[in-house]
Motif scaffolding. Structure first.
Motif, PDB file in Angstrom:
ATOM      1  N   GLN A 164       0.822  -1.204   0.000  1.00 28.74           N
ATOM      2  CA  GLN A 164       0.000   0.000   0.000  1.00 28.74           C
ATOM      3  C   GLN A 164       0.860   1.260   0.000  1.00 28.74           C
ATOM      4  N   GLU A 165       1.923   1.233   0.784  1.00 28.56           N
ATOM      5  CA  GLU A 165       2.802   2.411   0.812  1.00 28.56           C
ATOM      6  C   GLU A 165       3.416   2.650  -0.565  1.00 28.56           C
ATOM      7  N   ALA A 166       3.842   1.541  -1.215  1.00 30.84           N
ATOM      8  CA  ALA A 166       4.448   1.684  -2.540  1.00 30.84           C
ATOM      9  C   ALA A 166       3.432   2.168  -3.566  1.00 30.84           C
ATOM     10  N   LEU A 167       2.225   1.558  -3.547  1.00 32.54           N
ATOM     11  CA  LEU A 167       1.188   1.971  -4.497  1.00 32.54           C
ATOM     12  C   LEU A 167       0.749   3.405  -4.246  1.00 32.54           C
ATOM     13  N   ASN A 168       0.578   3.765  -2.977  1.00 29.50           N
ATOM     14  CA  ASN A 168       0.144   5.121  -2.654  1.00 29.50           C
ATOM     15  C   ASN A 168       1.158   6.156  -3.117  1.00 29.50           C
ATOM     16  N   LYS A 169       2.435   5.800  -2.986  1.00 30.71           N
ATOM     17  CA  LYS A 169       3.471   6.730  -3.422  1.00 30.71           C
ATOM     18  C   LYS A 169       3.414   6.948  -4.925  1.00 30.71           C
ATOM     19  N   GLN A 170       3.053   5.896  -5.662  1.00 30.46           N
ATOM     20  CA  GLN A 170       2.997   5.994  -7.120  1.00 30.46           C
ATOM     21  C   GLN A 170       1.765   6.754  -7.601  1.00 30.46           C
ATOM     22  N   THR A 171       0.644   6.588  -6.906  1.00 30.59           N
ATOM     23  CA  THR A 171      -0.637   7.092  -7.433  1.00 30.59           C
ATOM     24  C   THR A 171      -1.176   8.311  -6.695  1.00 30.59           C
ATOM     25  N   TYR A 172      -0.477   8.786  -5.680  1.00 36.93           N
ATOM     26  CA  TYR A 172      -1.046   9.871  -4.879  1.00 36.93           C
ATOM     27  C   TYR A 172      -1.349  11.113  -5.715  1.00 36.93           C
ATOM     28  N   SER A 173      -0.398  11.510  -6.532  1.00 34.21           N
ATOM     29  CA  SER A 173      -0.609  12.731  -7.307  1.00 34.21           C
ATOM     30  C   SER A 173      -1.774  12.586  -8.278  1.00 34.21           C
ATOM     31  N   GLN A 174      -1.924  11.386  -8.897  1.00 36.77           N
ATOM     32  CA  GLN A 174      -3.023  11.184  -9.830  1.00 36.77           C
ATOM     33  C   GLN A 174      -4.373  11.187  -9.106  1.00 36.77           C
ATOM     34  N   PHE A 175      -4.436  10.494  -7.972  1.00 36.31           N
ATOM     35  CA  PHE A 175      -5.687  10.454  -7.225  1.00 36.31           C
ATOM     36  C   PHE A 175      -6.021  11.832  -6.659  1.00 36.31           C
ATOM     37  N   LEU A 176      -5.005  12.576  -6.259  1.00 37.96           N
ATOM     38  CA  LEU A 176      -5.252  13.919  -5.737  1.00 37.96           C
ATOM     39  C   LEU A 176      -5.812  14.819  -6.833  1.00 37.96           C
ATOM     40  N   THR A 177      -5.247  14.691  -8.043  1.00 35.14           N
ATOM     41  CA  THR A 177      -5.770  15.485  -9.166  1.00 35.14           C
ATOM     42  C   THR A 177      -7.227  15.148  -9.419  1.00 35.14           C
ATOM     43  N   TYR A 178      -7.555  13.864  -9.401  1.00 33.76           N
ATOM     44  CA  TYR A 178      -8.933  13.445  -9.626  1.00 33.76           C
ATOM     45  C   TYR A 178      -9.840  13.977  -8.514  1.00 33.76           C
ATOM     46  N   ALA A 179      -9.392  13.872  -7.258  1.00 36.83           N
ATOM     47  CA  ALA A 179     -10.191  14.343  -6.132  1.00 36.83           C
ATOM     48  C   ALA A 179     -10.389  15.855  -6.191  1.00 36.83           C
ATOM     49  N   GLN A 180      -9.371  16.581  -6.626  1.00 35.12           N
ATOM     50  CA  GLN A 180      -9.514  18.035  -6.755  1.00 35.12           C
ATOM     51  C   GLN A 180     -10.530  18.408  -7.819  1.00 35.12           C
ATOM     52  N   ASN A 181     -10.598  17.618  -8.875  1.00 31.25           N
ATOM     53  CA  ASN A 181     -11.612  17.866  -9.902  1.00 31.25           C
ATOM     54  C   ASN A 181     -13.013  17.568  -9.389  1.00 31.25           C
ATOM     55  N   GLN A 182     -13.133  16.551  -8.531  1.00 28.89           N
ATOM     56  CA  GLN A 182     -14.440  16.179  -8.013  1.00 28.89           C
ATOM     57  C   GLN A 182     -14.910  17.114  -6.900  1.00 28.89           C
ATOM     58  N   PHE A 183     -14.000  17.536  -6.031  1.00 33.27           N
ATOM     59  CA  PHE A 183     -14.352  18.382  -4.892  1.00 33.27           C
ATOM     60  C   PHE A 183     -13.421  19.595  -4.835  1.00 33.27           C
ATOM     61  N   PRO A 184     -13.576  20.522  -5.742  1.00 31.31           N
ATOM     62  CA  PRO A 184     -12.718  21.720  -5.710  1.00 31.31           C
ATOM     63  C   PRO A 184     -12.942  22.527  -4.433  1.00 31.31           C
ATOM     64  N   ASN A 185     -11.854  23.052  -3.878  1.00 29.96           N
ATOM     65  CA  ASN A 185     -11.903  23.912  -2.687  1.00 29.96           C
ATOM     66  C   ASN A 185     -12.451  23.175  -1.458  1.00 29.96           C
ATOM     67  N   ASN A 186     -12.315  21.858  -1.422  1.00 31.05           N
ATOM     68  CA  ASN A 186     -12.786  21.096  -0.255  1.00 31.05           C
ATOM     69  C   ASN A 186     -11.729  20.052   0.092  1.00 31.05           C
ATOM     70  N   PRO A 187     -10.684  20.444   0.815  1.00 32.72           N
ATOM     71  CA  PRO A 187      -9.578  19.516   1.113  1.00 32.72           C
ATOM     72  C   PRO A 187     -10.010  18.282   1.895  1.00 32.72           C
ATOM     73  N   ASP A 188     -10.989  18.432   2.793  1.00 31.71           N
ATOM     74  CA  ASP A 188     -11.417  17.280   3.590  1.00 31.71           C
ATOM     75  C   ASP A 188     -12.027  16.194   2.709  1.00 31.71           C
ATOM     76  N   GLU A 189     -12.938  16.589   1.827  1.00 32.38           N
ATOM     77  CA  GLU A 189     -13.550  15.614   0.920  1.00 32.38           C
ATOM     78  C   GLU A 189     -12.504  15.024  -0.023  1.00 32.38           C
ATOM     79  N   GLN A 190     -11.573  15.841  -0.436  1.00 31.52           N
ATOM     80  CA  GLN A 190     -10.506  15.347  -1.310  1.00 31.52           C
ATOM     81  C   GLN A 190      -9.699  14.258  -0.602  1.00 31.52           C
ATOM     82  N   ALA A 191      -9.355  14.489   0.673  1.00 30.35           N
ATOM     83  CA  ALA A 191      -8.560  13.506   1.423  1.00 30.35           C
ATOM     84  C   ALA A 191      -9.327  12.199   1.591  1.00 30.35           C
ATOM     85  N   VAL A 192     -10.633  12.296   1.862  1.00 26.79           N
ATOM     86  CA  VAL A 192     -11.449  11.089   2.020  1.00 26.79           C
ATOM     87  C   VAL A 192     -11.491  10.303   0.714  1.00 26.79           C
TER      88      VAL A 192
END
Length: 438
Positions: A164-192
């Motif tokens: 999980q640590e290895a996969l998370n390190k590889q995909t964090y930026s991509q998932f964060l970009t996707y989460a930012q598109n889904q929940f702009p200006n809402n860091p809590d929802e993005q983290a979830v």
């Protein structure tokens, strides 16, 4: 020597140690005399004398109290005892047992019952010991099993954490970009959402490993990346090499890199997703007729590092899979192609406008011994290498939104296939969105 012979004979006859046999005979005499059996006066004097000889040895008057003038029985007993002289303890026991057995036949049955009881007690004791031993072994085995299960659980947890640590390190930026598109200006929802995507990505990654990799092959896990066995890494390169001549790839691209597993997840906001795409318009909503396969060709974008997709349908499921074509894109435009089968890259031999073989030319080639199979095989050899990212499976995308992402393995074209070829009568309305992240 004579004493030992007597003892051995009686032990062999009765099957019990002499002392134990004597004790049994003495108990029998005390309990049964005067009730079940009646000994003569002289026999009783002998039996009492034997017991005193066993207990005290040879008669010694100095150690005994004086007898009264009228104690006739006491005097007779001392005389009987005195008559034994230096008789040994063993001989006294033997003579006691013989006399009791001679005067009462019930003693033999008493001994047999006693021996049977001993055998039964021994059997019960052995069974209890065996049960206790089995129970102890069972408890030890259970403890070992629990210990092994605990060790396996800890090892699995450690392995899961590393992966999980290895996969998370590889995909964090991509998932964060996707989460930012889904929940702009809402860091809590993005983290979830990022955490949910990472967990789904892990489970899908493990399922894909179980399906695709051979038993006995272990994963090489490091803190920086998750890799697969070397024979799997070079699989795509071997595909490309088969289509190369003199080291020059026919597609112009021979730098096939490692393919990481794709991530896929689902969302419940299917109605909102469809409504947004309908408002956006364009080619985001298309009709996939029965028996057709729609292939969306998505070139890798310059400066991008990950492709994302989302799709849903109305009313019914549809097949979905992702392929990667190892060829340098000639355009950056996304295009949609429709075919009547999943293999939408096959040439149509009757289409003369696209430079394919017409019927007259086909007839001429057949006369020269060239078949349709030879033509198709020749055509396939000129295609660029193709790798399967996600096999085509039917998805319940009419119930929830299916989404996913994949890290660019290099330059090429993604083929997103929406397969309705299995449906004989029903057409499907497809809603989809594709974008990339940097």
């Amino acid at each position: 020597m004579c004493n030992n012979t007597k003892e051995e004979d009686i032990v062999e006859k009765w099957g019990l140690p002499l002392k134990e046999l004597y004790t049994l005979a003495l108990k029998f005499f005390k309990e049964k005399e005067g009730k079940a059996i009646h000994f003569t006066y002289d026999d009783k004097l002998k039996l009492v004398a034997y017991t005193r000889q066993v207990s005290h040895g040879k008669l010694d008057e100095s150690k005994l109290p004086p007898l009264g003038v009228f104690d006739v029985i006491g005097r007779d007993r001392r005389l009987a005892w005195q008559a034994l002289g230096d008789m040994s303890t063993e001989n006294s026991m033997v003579n006691f047992v013989k006399l009791v057995n001679k005067e009462c036949t019930l003693f033999k049955h008493t001994v047999e019952a006693y021996k049977a009881d001993l055998i039964e007690q021994k059997r019960i004791t052995d069974e209890n010991m065996k049960k206790e031993q089995e129970e102890l072994e069972k408890q030890l085995a259970l403890m070992e099993l629990k210990q092994k299960d605990e060790e396996d659980r800890c090892r699995q947890e450690n392995t899961k954490q590393l992966i999980q640590e290895a996969l998370n390190k590889q995909t964090y930026s991509q998932f964060l970009t996707y989460a930012q598109n889904q929940f702009p200006n809402n860091p809590d929802e993005q983290a979830v959402l990022v955490r949910q995507l990472q967990e789904q990505h892990y489970h899908q990654y493990m399922q894909q490993l179980q399906q695709n990799y051979e038993p006995g092959k272990e994963l090489e896990i490091t803190t920086n990346s998750v890799t697969v066995p070397e024979d799997k890494i070079i699989e795509h390169e071997s595909i490309c090499n088969e289509q190369c001549e003199n080291g020059q790839c026919l597609s112009g691209e021979c730098s096939v890199q490692t393919l990481f597993p794709a991530s896929m997840w689902t969302r419940k906001d299917i109605d909102e997703f469809k409504a947004n795409l309908l408002r956006e318009g364009g080619e985001a909503v298309i009709k996939v007729n029965h028996g057709e396969t729609v292939t969306v060709r998505v070139p890798t974008a310059e400066g991008g590092n990950c492709v994302f997709w989302e799709f849903a349908t109305d009313g019914h499921d549809i097949g979905f899979g992702v392929y990667f074509e190892w060829v340098k894109p000639s355009t950056s435009q996304v295009s949609v192609h429709v075919s009547e089968s999943e293999d939408d890259d096959c040439d149509d031999l009757e289409d003369d406008d696209d430079g394919n073989i017409n019927q007259d030319l086909l007839h001429e080639l057949e006369q020269n011994g060239v078949t349709i199979k030879d033509i198709k095989k020749s055509n396939q050899l000129n295609r660029p290498p193709l790798s399967i990212i996600i096999p085509v499976y039917r998805r319940d995308c009419h119930k929830e939104v299916y989404a996913g992402s994949h890290l660019y393995p290099g330059e090429g074209v993604y083929l997103l296939k929406f397969d309705n070829s299995y449906s004989l009568w029903r057409s499907k309305t497809l809603y989809y969105r594709i974008y990339y992240s940097q």
